[in-house]
Scaffold this active site. Structure first.
Site, PDB file in Angstrom:
ATOM      1  N   GLU A  91     -45.906  22.656 -61.349  1.00  0.00           N
ATOM      2  CA  GLU A  91     -46.075  21.278 -62.104  1.00  0.00           C
ATOM      3  C   GLU A  91     -47.088  20.239 -61.501  1.00  0.00           C
ATOM      4  O   GLU A  91     -47.201  20.192 -60.259  1.00  0.00           O
ATOM      5  CB  GLU A  91     -44.732  20.555 -62.214  1.00  0.00           C
ATOM      6  CG  GLU A  91     -44.819  19.309 -63.340  1.00  0.00           C
ATOM      7  CD  GLU A  91     -43.665  18.202 -63.417  1.00  0.00           C
ATOM      8  OE1 GLU A  91     -42.819  18.312 -62.369  1.00  0.00           O
ATOM      9  OE2 GLU A  91     -43.395  17.699 -64.180  1.00  0.00           O
ATOM     10  N   GLU A 100     -38.920  12.099 -66.355  1.00  0.00           N
ATOM     11  CA  GLU A 100     -38.847  11.169 -64.863  1.00  0.00           C
ATOM     12  C   GLU A 100     -38.224   9.880 -64.914  1.00  0.00           C
ATOM     13  O   GLU A 100     -37.473   9.636 -64.094  1.00  0.00           O
ATOM     14  CB  GLU A 100     -40.563  10.973 -64.422  1.00  0.00           C
ATOM     15  CG  GLU A 100     -41.008  12.386 -64.108  1.00  0.00           C
ATOM     16  CD  GLU A 100     -40.060  13.261 -62.964  1.00  0.00           C
ATOM     17  OE1 GLU A 100     -39.358  12.777 -62.596  1.00  0.00           O
ATOM     18  OE2 GLU A 100     -40.720  14.534 -62.945  1.00  0.00           O
ATOM     19  N   GLU A 138     -33.129  15.585 -58.912  1.00  0.00           N
ATOM     20  CA  GLU A 138     -33.428  17.134 -59.300  1.00  0.00           C
ATOM     21  C   GLU A 138     -32.485  17.745 -60.047  1.00  0.00           C
ATOM     22  O   GLU A 138     -32.690  18.407 -61.087  1.00  0.00           O
ATOM     23  CB  GLU A 138     -33.951  17.859 -57.988  1.00  0.00           C
ATOM     24  CG  GLU A 138     -35.108  17.418 -57.096  1.00  0.00           C
ATOM     25  CD  GLU A 138     -36.472  17.028 -58.040  1.00  0.00           C
ATOM     26  OE1 GLU A 138     -36.722  17.618 -58.659  1.00  0.00           O
ATOM     27  OE2 GLU A 138     -36.769  15.897 -57.568  1.00  0.00           O
ATOM     28  N   GLY A 190     -41.948  15.194 -53.112  1.00  0.00           N
ATOM     29  CA  GLY A 190     -40.631  15.195 -52.285  1.00  0.00           C
ATOM     30  C   GLY A 190     -39.758  16.464 -52.618  1.00  0.00           C
ATOM     31  O   GLY A 190     -39.256  16.901 -51.888  1.00  0.00           O
TER      32      GLY A 190
END
Ligand SMILES: [Zn+2]
Length: 886
Positions: free
Chosen positions: A160, A353, A331, A294
């Site tokens: 991504e 997001e 996630e 992250g």
């Protein structure tokens, strides 16, 4: 995806101005070429895709493979265009209706595509495209890339936003979902992980094997995953039928329990929230030794930085644990919101997001109420409010034409402002109604794609309210409102007069006519208790009748649930300052942030802010103390720039005096069975008195404690570790520098490794600054940490000047070591340089050396420089008087 986080004072964006000079930077960065060509034709759709890859990270930097796309053509075509970049392609062959047609490969590097041209046209219907490809494992943590841990070599993917095209030729757009069958040929000793479980392992002899994975459900290319190398799995834990494992490089076996627990606990709560089981066959959580973001929500195989997955609960700080749990849950929320239902195009990235960010705080808060996750969120929200007050901000929803534009949107606006707006809407509709809308939305679009309007209509159905006009104003307008509040008494009743305008940090900026429908919630003190009052404010100005007559105070953003800044008049502010205990801690945090922003933007005085800040010396809540730190540090730096070193030192000493008694009462050592809040409060006070206040005796003590800590990690209360390491470095000598490097190399946990590695960026001795800078170009600093260490150095007052000189001198090499998303971090820290001459130099540098993914960050940085300079000039008299009198 969740970004890697580096929280240094100077990296937090604050407020800025816009000048004419900025427009000189703008045309190059923002000129829009004809970019429609970046979208593939919608009439060629992949259905099933077989990808075979041969990769041997231990023996070769090359990889090769073959891909077979089974396509559906909606109309007659003589060519097929698909994405491929930095790959060598051969053997293009199209099969259609029993015929085999060789294709000519024509590259379009500017579009990152190839076109397969055929001698005759293909009829509408099914066709199969076969292509061979080869490439090199990349060094920039993107596509299929090389990583290492000690002597061990690995290959991992990070796809991504648009990097699947650097792994294999594919239809690399989120709406072009397909079902993938992946097989990997490699050395027999390697573990191979992908999205789905292994179907079979085929031994090839001579120490080689091919691992065949089961075909995936429909997925967007950016969600595919591959990991190849020597990896070890934990024992599985179960959440319902789902097997969850943590994978890691050998030797980290004892660090998996926390991540497994967080995954199981949050996954169960997510299943309940969505009322839909986890959508994939297994759940692997993979700790990747070198990783740009992250973490990344690859379906069924989530990849993490080691610091965010491998945690030793005994030695980790509470904020490290909370951050890891939040990222793990973020996630996992994506498994539904993003993976199962995917945005149709990158312009709706926020749909993924913002929601995953909000959901993570919501779920972890339900799991661990004692962690007070919404207070943590308040720090993130404060940073987003700061950024969104710039002229160079952007709306949550933005048009995206190019891959680089998509990459720039992984920022505070998309994540933290987006999550704040989701939270505001949830509070406006009510938690259960909102959840019902989300469930409808997920069910209606599973295994497919959606756009924002689909979410509005699901929320409207669930609530019976026309949600769209309220939400769209917040999603599509840049910035947020300032709500001026004034109490009036009339006819024996009390009213709150309100007036809204866009909040901009630049006092001389022209305020445009933007108007927001504000789901307003206020706190009104009635006698000794308080109550909340709700109203949707749709007009620019008006009055709200208060439920009590002559209340003790009114606070204009109850629980900080709204993404706006209230501005109370002087009388109300005095009432609030006298009733701080009656506000929730999150409101006290909010009040500090709003008053500081008001002072920066010329709506309030700086001495008024400093007076308010120093009224918190008896504060019990650690997050409120943390919220004071950045504004006080920035005041001190401003005093240094405009009034000189003595004024800066005097202001710092005043801060130290204000909080030293509270720190002394806390002491260095925890009491038996001390509460988390008291531990965190001690750490927050140490940062205020030591880092902002620069109290010499504390710095000396920190040095001694740091030496002891390196020798024995149990010698220090874990939450003090960051502050102690930073303070010790400031006065540290070469011997300590060497000890930091050794401690980082030999660290038993990823958090410790990172703490000491980034700690070398906090030294003040010129020779040691030079050494730390040189380290950024060596293997001693992994690719994932180069930008973070450089950010530390730029933010370090003693090091910012040499760091900038080094940056300019070694840019070509540095640039190669900073992946596209991380490169913005040190750019954002550059205002720490401070002077007008630096500002000119920075602007000239990026004109000559443009950074595609950093164009917006550069514009924001220049605006920040201007705001700082204007602020220094405007408040130096006021600041000087305050320092003289206090
Ligand atoms: Zn994410």
């Amino acid at each position: 995806m969740r970004a890697a986080k580096e929280s240094c004072v100077a990296t937090k964006r604050t407020r800025r101005t816009k000048t004419k000079r900025d427009t000189a930077q703008r045309p190059r960065a923002a000129r829009k070429p004809a970019l429609r060509a970046h979208r593939l034709a919608p009439d060629v759709r992949p259905g099933e895709v077989d990808v075979r890859v041969e990769v041997d990270p231990q023996s070769s930097s090359a990889f090769r493979g073959e891909v077979v796309h089974r396509l559906q053509l909606d109309r007659r075509r003589r060519s097929i265009e698909l994405h491929a970049d930095d790959l060598v392609l051969s053997g293009a062959l199209v099969e259609c209706g029993g015929r085999k047609l060789p294709g000519r490969i024509v590259r379009h590097p500017e579009r990152e595509t190839v076109e397969i041209r055929l001698a005759e046209s293909l009829p509408p219907g099914a066709a199969t495209l076969r292509l061979a490809f080869r490439g090199k494992l990349r060094g920039d943590l993107r596509g299929l890339y090389a990583a290492s841990a000690g002597e061990r070599r690995y290959a991992f993917t990070q796809l991504e936003a648009p990097d699947a095209r650097r792994f294999f030729p594919c239809f690399d757009e989120p709406a072009l979902k397909a079902r993938f069958k992946i097989s990997v040929t490699t050395a027999s000793g390697n573990t191979v992980l992908s999205n789905n479980p292994v179907e079979k392992i085929e031994p090839l002899g001579r120490g080689r094997k091919t691992v065949h994975f089961r075909r995936t459900p429909p997925l967007s290319t950016y969600l595919l995953a591959l990991a190849v190398g020597e990896l070890v799995a934990s024992e599985p834990v179960h959440c319902g039928d789902t097997e969850i494992r943590v994978w890691h490089v050998p030797g980290k076996e004892r660090l998996t329990a926390f991540g497994l627990d967080a995954a199981r606990e949050t996954l169960a709560r997510l299943e309940a929230y969505f009322d839909l089981p986890y959508p994939y066959e297994k759940l692997d959580l993979v700790a990747v030794p070198d990783f740009e973001a992250g973490a990344m929500e690859n379906a069924g195989a989530v990849f993490f930085r080691e610091t965010l997955l491998l945690v030793d609960p005994e030695s980790a700080t509470l904020s490290e644990k909370k951050r890891a749990a939040e990222v793990i849950c973020h996630e996992l929320a994506h498994m539904w919101y993003g993976d199962l239902v995917t945005m149709a195009w990158w312009d709706d990235l926020w749909l993924n997001e913002a929601f995953a960010t909000w959901m993570a705080f919501h779920v972890v808060d339900a799991w661990k109420p004692e962690w007070k996750m919404w207070n943590d969120f308040q720090h993130h929200r404060a940073a987003a409010l700061g950024l969104d007050a710039l002229a160079e901000t952007h709306p949550i929803y933005v048009k995206v034409r190019t891959p680089n534009e998509a990459t720039q949107n992984f920022d505070l606006i998309t994540y933290e402002k987006g999550a704040s707006v989701v939270r505001m809407i949830e509070r406006f509709l009510g938690a259960e109604t909102f959840r019902e809308g989300v469930r409808r939305y997920i069910r209606a679009h599973q295994e497919a794609n959606a756009v924002a309007a689909d979410l509005w209509s699901a929320l409207a159905e669930a609530s019976g309210q026309d949600v769209e006009p309220v939400v769209r104003a917040w999603i599509e307008q840049a910035g947020f409102p300032l709500l001026r509040l004034r109490r009036v008494e009339r006819d024996g009743r009390s009213w709150l007069r309100f007036q809204q305008e866009r909040f901009l940090s630049n006092p001389s900026a022209r305020v445009n006519g933007a108007l927001w429908p504000v789901p307003w919630v206020g706190r009104v003190a009635a006698g000794e208790s308080t109550r909340t009052l709700r109203q949707l404010l749709t007009r620019r100005r008006g009055e709200i009748e208060l439920p009590v007559r002559g209340p003790r105070f009114v606070y204009g953003n109850a629980e900080e649930g709204g993404f706006y800044r209230p501005l109370h008049d002087a009388g109300e502010l005095a009432a609030l300052a006298g009733a701080l205990d009656a506000l929730a801690p999150i409101e006290r945090m909010g009040l500090i942030g709003h008053q500081w922003a008001a002072a920066r933007a010329g709506h309030a005085s700086v001495d008024g802010f400093l007076g308010l800040a120093l009224a918190f010396t008896k504060e019990r809540d650690p997050d409120v103390l943390v919220a004071l730190r950045m504004p006080l540090e920035l005041c001190a730096r401003s005093a240094g720039r405009s009034l000189g070193a003595a004024a800066q030192a005097a202001l710092r000493a005043r801060v130290a005096r204000a909080f030293e008694d509270a720190f002394a009462a806390s002491g260095w050592e925890p009491a038996p069975r001390e509460r988390d809040d008291d531990r965190l409060r001690r750490a927050a006070l140490l940062a205020l008195v030591g880092e902002v206040g620069e109290a010499p005796e504390l710095i000396a003590e920190a040095r001694a404690r740091c030496e002891a800590f390196i020798a024995d990690r149990r010698s220090l209360e874990p939450n003090l570790a960051d502050a102690v390491v930073a303070l010790a470095a400031r006065g540290g000598d070469e011997a300590l520098f060497e000890r930091f490097l050794a401690a980082s190399r030999e660290a038993k946990t990823p958090q410790d490794q990172r703490r000491f590695l980034l700690g070398v960026g906090a030294f003040a001795e010129p020779a040691l600054i030079a050494r730390a800078l040189e380290l950024t170009l060596t293997d001693a600093v992994g690719t994932q940490d180069v930008a973070l260490l450089l950010t530390r150095l730029v933010s370090n007052r003693a090091a910012s000047e040499p760091a900038w000189a080094f940056w300019k001198r070694r840019w070509a090499k540095l640039r190669r070591r900073m992946p596209p998303m991380l490169v913005t971090r040190p750019i954002e820290a550059l205002p720490a340089l401070g002077t007008r001459a630096h500002r000119r130099d920075v602007a000239a540098f990026f004109r000559a050396n443009p950074v595609a993914t950093g164009a917006r960050a550069v514009r924001q940085t220049l605006e920040q420089f201007d705001l700082n300079l204007a602020f220094d000039e405007r408040v130096k008299g006021e600041l000087g008087r305050w320092i003289g009198e206090s």
